[in-house]
Write a protein that holds these residues in place. Structure first.
Motif, PDB file in Angstrom:
ATOM      1  N   SER A  30       0.849  -1.198   0.000  1.00  0.00           N
ATOM      2  CA  SER A  30       0.000   0.000   0.000  1.00  0.00           C
ATOM      3  C   SER A  30       0.881   1.244   0.000  1.00  0.00           C
ATOM      4  O   SER A  30       1.844   1.319   0.773  1.00  0.00           O
ATOM      5  CB  SER A  30      -0.873   0.029   1.248  1.00  0.00           C
ATOM      6  N   ALA A  31       0.544   2.194  -0.839  1.00  0.00           N
ATOM      7  CA  ALA A  31       1.314   3.442  -0.886  1.00  0.00           C
ATOM      8  C   ALA A  31       1.034   4.234   0.385  1.00  0.00           C
ATOM      9  O   ALA A  31      -0.136   4.459   0.720  1.00  0.00           O
ATOM     10  CB  ALA A  31       0.902   4.247  -2.110  1.00  0.00           C
ATOM     11  N   PRO A  32       2.080   4.631   1.128  1.00  0.00           N
ATOM     12  CA  PRO A  32       1.839   5.405   2.359  1.00  0.00           C
ATOM     13  C   PRO A  32       1.048   6.679   2.065  1.00  0.00           C
ATOM     14  O   PRO A  32       1.355   7.386   1.106  1.00  0.00           O
ATOM     15  CB  PRO A  32       3.253   5.745   2.852  1.00  0.00           C
ATOM     16  N   ASP A  33       0.028   6.915   2.882  1.00  0.00           N
ATOM     17  CA  ASP A  33      -0.831   8.095   2.656  1.00  0.00           C
ATOM     18  C   ASP A  33      -0.127   9.358   3.164  1.00  0.00           C
ATOM     19  O   ASP A  33       0.718   9.290   4.060  1.00  0.00           O
ATOM     20  CB  ASP A  33      -2.158   7.903   3.404  1.00  0.00           C
ATOM     21  N   PHE A  34      -0.476  10.483   2.571  1.00  0.00           N
ATOM     22  CA  PHE A  34       0.073  11.761   3.021  1.00  0.00           C
ATOM     23  C   PHE A  34      -0.856  12.880   2.590  1.00  0.00           C
ATOM     24  O   PHE A  34      -1.694  12.700   1.703  1.00  0.00           O
ATOM     25  CB  PHE A  34       1.482  11.985   2.435  1.00  0.00           C
ATOM     26  N   ALA A  35      -0.700  14.019   3.233  1.00  0.00           N
ATOM     27  CA  ALA A  35      -1.380  15.248   2.801  1.00  0.00           C
ATOM     28  C   ALA A  35      -0.317  16.328   2.715  1.00  0.00           C
ATOM     29  O   ALA A  35       0.484  16.475   3.639  1.00  0.00           O
ATOM     30  CB  ALA A  35      -2.468  15.640   3.789  1.00  0.00           C
ATOM     31  N   LEU A  36      -0.304  17.046   1.605  1.00  0.00           N
ATOM     32  CA  LEU A  36       0.696  18.108   1.416  1.00  0.00           C
ATOM     33  C   LEU A  36       0.044  19.307   0.749  1.00  0.00           C
ATOM     34  O   LEU A  36      -0.926  19.151  -0.010  1.00  0.00           O
ATOM     35  CB  LEU A  36       1.841  17.603   0.532  1.00  0.00           C
ATOM     36  N   SER A  47      -4.915   9.572  -0.398  1.00  0.00           N
ATOM     37  CA  SER A  47      -6.017   8.608  -0.275  1.00  0.00           C
ATOM     38  C   SER A  47      -7.322   9.113  -0.898  1.00  0.00           C
ATOM     39  O   SER A  47      -8.230   8.326  -1.137  1.00  0.00           O
ATOM     40  CB  SER A  47      -6.240   8.239   1.191  1.00  0.00           C
ATOM     41  N   GLU A  48      -7.408  10.417  -1.173  1.00  0.00           N
ATOM     42  CA  GLU A  48      -8.618  10.935  -1.818  1.00  0.00           C
ATOM     43  C   GLU A  48      -8.674  10.553  -3.301  1.00  0.00           C
ATOM     44  O   GLU A  48      -9.678  10.780  -3.958  1.00  0.00           O
ATOM     45  CB  GLU A  48      -8.717  12.453  -1.639  1.00  0.00           C
ATOM     46  N   TYR A  49      -7.590   9.996  -3.810  1.00  0.00           N
ATOM     47  CA  TYR A  49      -7.563   9.542  -5.210  1.00  0.00           C
ATOM     48  C   TYR A  49      -7.630   8.018  -5.278  1.00  0.00           C
ATOM     49  O   TYR A  49      -7.142   7.423  -6.231  1.00  0.00           O
ATOM     50  CB  TYR A  49      -6.298  10.049  -5.905  1.00  0.00           C
ATOM     51  N   ARG A  50      -8.207   7.392  -4.249  1.00  0.00           N
ATOM     52  CA  ARG A  50      -8.212   5.942  -4.128  1.00  0.00           C
ATOM     53  C   ARG A  50      -8.841   5.239  -5.354  1.00  0.00           C
ATOM     54  O   ARG A  50      -8.421   4.173  -5.747  1.00  0.00           O
ATOM     55  CB  ARG A  50      -8.926   5.536  -2.833  1.00  0.00           C
ATOM     56  N   SER A  51      -9.834   5.835  -5.985  1.00  0.00           N
ATOM     57  CA  SER A  51     -10.464   5.154  -7.118  1.00  0.00           C
ATOM     58  C   SER A  51      -9.812   5.524  -8.457  1.00  0.00           C
ATOM     59  O   SER A  51     -10.272   5.089  -9.508  1.00  0.00           O
ATOM     60  CB  SER A  51     -11.955   5.470  -7.159  1.00  0.00           C
ATOM     61  N   ASP A  52      -8.750   6.318  -8.406  1.00  0.00           N
ATOM     62  CA  ASP A  52      -8.023   6.698  -9.626  1.00  0.00           C
ATOM     63  C   ASP A  52      -6.679   5.969  -9.675  1.00  0.00           C
ATOM     64  O   ASP A  52      -6.176   5.513  -8.656  1.00  0.00           O
ATOM     65  CB  ASP A  52      -7.719   8.206  -9.632  1.00  0.00           C
ATOM     66  N   VAL A  53      -6.131   5.907 -10.872  1.00  0.00           N
ATOM     67  CA  VAL A  53      -4.735   5.466 -10.993  1.00  0.00           C
ATOM     68  C   VAL A  53      -3.877   6.710 -10.781  1.00  0.00           C
ATOM     69  O   VAL A  53      -4.195   7.780 -11.311  1.00  0.00           O
ATOM     70  CB  VAL A  53      -4.492   4.862 -12.398  1.00  0.00           C
ATOM     71  N   VAL A  54      -2.842   6.588  -9.958  1.00  0.00           N
ATOM     72  CA  VAL A  54      -2.026   7.759  -9.628  1.00  0.00           C
ATOM     73  C   VAL A  54      -0.567   7.527 -10.052  1.00  0.00           C
ATOM     74  O   VAL A  54       0.002   6.472  -9.760  1.00  0.00           O
ATOM     75  CB  VAL A  54      -2.066   8.056  -8.108  1.00  0.00           C
ATOM     76  N   ARG A 138      -5.859   1.619  -8.594  1.00  0.00           N
ATOM     77  CA  ARG A 138      -7.086   2.221  -8.068  1.00  0.00           C
ATOM     78  C   ARG A 138      -7.334   1.861  -6.609  1.00  0.00           C
ATOM     79  O   ARG A 138      -8.129   2.479  -5.931  1.00  0.00           O
ATOM     80  CB  ARG A 138      -8.292   1.768  -8.904  1.00  0.00           C
ATOM     81  N   GLU A 139      -6.682   0.800  -6.131  1.00  0.00           N
ATOM     82  CA  GLU A 139      -6.863   0.392  -4.733  1.00  0.00           C
ATOM     83  C   GLU A 139      -5.739   0.889  -3.831  1.00  0.00           C
ATOM     84  O   GLU A 139      -5.637   0.471  -2.677  1.00  0.00           O
ATOM     85  CB  GLU A 139      -7.001  -1.124  -4.661  1.00  0.00           C
ATOM     86  N   GLY A 140      -4.892   1.749  -4.358  1.00  0.00           N
ATOM     87  CA  GLY A 140      -3.838   2.362  -3.536  1.00  0.00           C
ATOM     88  C   GLY A 140      -2.599   1.521  -3.371  1.00  0.00           C
ATOM     89  O   GLY A 140      -1.808   1.764  -2.458  1.00  0.00           O
ATOM     90  N   ARG A 141      -2.401   0.521  -4.250  1.00  0.00           N
ATOM     91  CA  ARG A 141      -1.208  -0.328  -4.149  1.00  0.00           C
ATOM     92  C   ARG A 141      -0.165   0.094  -5.182  1.00  0.00           C
ATOM     93  O   ARG A 141      -0.522   0.423  -6.320  1.00  0.00           O
ATOM     94  CB  ARG A 141      -1.576  -1.801  -4.379  1.00  0.00           C
ATOM     95  N   ILE A 142       1.102   0.045  -4.757  1.00  0.00           N
ATOM     96  CA  ILE A 142       2.192   0.384  -5.682  1.00  0.00           C
ATOM     97  C   ILE A 142       2.358  -0.773  -6.658  1.00  0.00           C
ATOM     98  O   ILE A 142       2.549  -1.916  -6.251  1.00  0.00           O
ATOM     99  CB  ILE A 142       3.505   0.633  -4.902  1.00  0.00           C
ATOM    100  N   GLU A 163      -2.645  -0.026 -18.735  1.00  0.00           N
ATOM    101  CA  GLU A 163      -2.930  -1.369 -18.210  1.00  0.00           C
ATOM    102  C   GLU A 163      -3.739  -1.275 -16.908  1.00  0.00           C
ATOM    103  O   GLU A 163      -4.728  -1.972 -16.728  1.00  0.00           O
ATOM    104  CB  GLU A 163      -1.597  -2.083 -17.954  1.00  0.00           C
ATOM    105  N   LEU A 164      -3.339  -0.371 -16.031  1.00  0.00           N
ATOM    106  CA  LEU A 164      -4.041  -0.254 -14.737  1.00  0.00           C
ATOM    107  C   LEU A 164      -5.424   0.365 -14.912  1.00  0.00           C
ATOM    108  O   LEU A 164      -6.359   0.007 -14.189  1.00  0.00           O
ATOM    109  CB  LEU A 164      -3.215   0.578 -13.754  1.00  0.00           C
ATOM    110  N   LEU A 165      -5.556   1.276 -15.861  1.00  0.00           N
ATOM    111  CA  LEU A 165      -6.882   1.878 -16.084  1.00  0.00           C
ATOM    112  C   LEU A 165      -7.857   0.846 -16.633  1.00  0.00           C
ATOM    113  O   LEU A 165      -9.062   0.941 -16.393  1.00  0.00           O
ATOM    114  CB  LEU A 165      -6.772   3.054 -17.064  1.00  0.00           C
ATOM    115  N   ALA A 166      -7.330  -0.137 -17.370  1.00  0.00           N
ATOM    116  CA  ALA A 166      -8.188  -1.164 -17.971  1.00  0.00           C
ATOM    117  C   ALA A 166      -8.619  -2.224 -16.967  1.00  0.00           C
ATOM    118  O   ALA A 166      -9.531  -3.009 -17.242  1.00  0.00           O
ATOM    119  CB  ALA A 166      -7.451  -1.820 -19.130  1.00  0.00           C
ATOM    120  N   GLU A 167      -7.978  -2.266 -15.800  1.00  0.00           N
ATOM    121  CA  GLU A 167      -8.306  -3.334 -14.815  1.00  0.00           C
ATOM    122  C   GLU A 167      -9.683  -3.130 -14.220  1.00  0.00           C
ATOM    123  O   GLU A 167     -10.092  -1.992 -13.989  1.00  0.00           O
ATOM    124  CB  GLU A 167      -7.256  -3.325 -13.697  1.00  0.00           C
TER     125      GLU A 167
END
Lengths: 167, 181
Positions: A30-36, A47-54, A138-142, A163-167
């Motif tokens: 899991s990608a460590p969460d942060f706010a900046l 974490s507010e982008y959890r349903s997006d690919v980042v 989209r699930e917050g995993r690297i 590839e990740l957007l198609a999952e």
């Protein structure tokens, strides 16, 4: 019988210890969460982008290769943003006014975030070299890690994002 | 000559009908199996969620026993005179939380949400809590204010609320800290 009880306990201990020492850059972690704060104004939380690919990129104003990555990141952002991609760039030295001017000159199409004075986000990601680019699903995993950025990295990133957007 | 041909056709027709019967029966079984698998998956998902909830409660009970537990919450009423950016919280002079708010989180507070800013343990006795609120005040100016609460911790949980409200008369925000009884 005793061995039967001890074996799962030992296994559990090993698993817990492995979890405690796991590198944050491990694929699947899991990608460590942060706010900046972003240089554009508002604060952003990963974490507010959890349903997006980042695509998460670490850079610095003194790093020439980092600014070379900007056109490729802009292009990927333009192409895939409507499908649910977010690009975030974290500057390790963006809290100074000079770095803010540098960032303005780059004219990125995506948010530039300034790491705090203690570089707590860079530390959380065990940043060792720049630029560092991570692709988070989209699930917050690297899912993919690029520890450098050359002419092929842009194409690789685009393919991985697709590839990740198609999952 | 016609009879054997008729017989072969009849045999072919029988074989075809037998094949169709077997295949349709197989498909029905497959549909049934898929439905059962879906149900099993849903049950498994529910069990995982229940287990996760139980683990969370157990973790909270072990890490923050009710005798020493202290929780600090944040709420906002209207907030027209203050755009919240961050809250720094110190307990007995020690930084315990430094929270940066995104526009979405501020919006949630405006809608009446209450956020748990800090959860920790404190010994019984007297303590001091200081909250420093940073953001934009009236006329979009940088705004920084502090609020302090001296409280006594007894046996049992202690809940504290940081309230951000609007002082209409002075057109200024107001920051208050209060204990929940």
């Amino acid at each position: 019988m005793k061995a039967l009880v001890q074996a799962p306990a030992a296994l559990l201990c090993i698993l817990l210890m492995a979890g405690a020492t796991a590198s944050p850059l491990q694929i699947g972690a899991s990608a460590p969460d942060f706010a900046l704060p972003s240089l554009q104004g508002s604060n952003l939380r990963l974490s507010e982008y959890r349903s997006d690919v980042v695509v998460l990129n670490f850079m610095a104003s003194w790093c020439n290769r980092c600014s070379d990555a900007l056109p490729a990141l802009n292009s990927i952002y333009d192409t895939y943003q409507p499908e649910g991609l977010q690009v975030l760039a974290v500057g390790v030295d963006f809290s100074s006014a000079k770095a803010a001017a540098f960032a303005d000159a780059l004219q990125p199409k995506f948010p530039l975030l300034a790491d705090d004075s203690e570089n707590s986000v860079s530390k959380a990601y065990e940043l060792e070299n720049l630029p560092l680019t991570l692709v988070i699903d989209r699930e917050g995993r690297i899912r993919f890690v690029h520890k450098s950025f050359d002419k092929d990295t842009g194409q690789q990133l685009a393919a991985q994002v697709a590839e990740l957007l198609a999952e | 000559m016609k009879k054997p041909l008729f017989g072969r056709r009849l045999l072919l027709a029988l074989l075809m009908s037998l094949y169709v019967t077997i295949v349709s029966a197989g498909q029905a079984d497959l549909v049934k199996d898929t439905a059962t698998l879906d149900q099993d998956t849903q049950l498994l998902k529910k069990a995982v969620l229940d287990l996760n909830k139980d683990l969370f409660l157990l973790e909270e009970e072990l890490l923050y026993p009710s005798n020493t537990q202290v929780a600090v919450f944040v709420s906002m009423d209207v907030g027209e005179y203050f755009a919240l950016d961050s809250i720094q919280l110190t307990m007995d002079g020690k930084d315990v939380s430094n929270y940066l708010y995104t526009p979405r989180e501020v919006e949630a507070l405006h809608r009446g949400g209450v956020q748990q800013l800090f959860l920790g343990n404190l010994k019984t006795g007297d303590h001091e809590l200081v909250a420093i609120f940073t953001g934009k005040g009236p006329h979009d100016r940088d705004y920084k204010r502090g609020a302090t609460l001296k409280f006594s911790k007894n046996i049992g949980s202690k809940y504290v609320e940081l309230q951000i409200t609007d002082r209409e008369v002075q057109l200024q925000p107001e920051f208050a800290v209060r204990e929940w009884e």
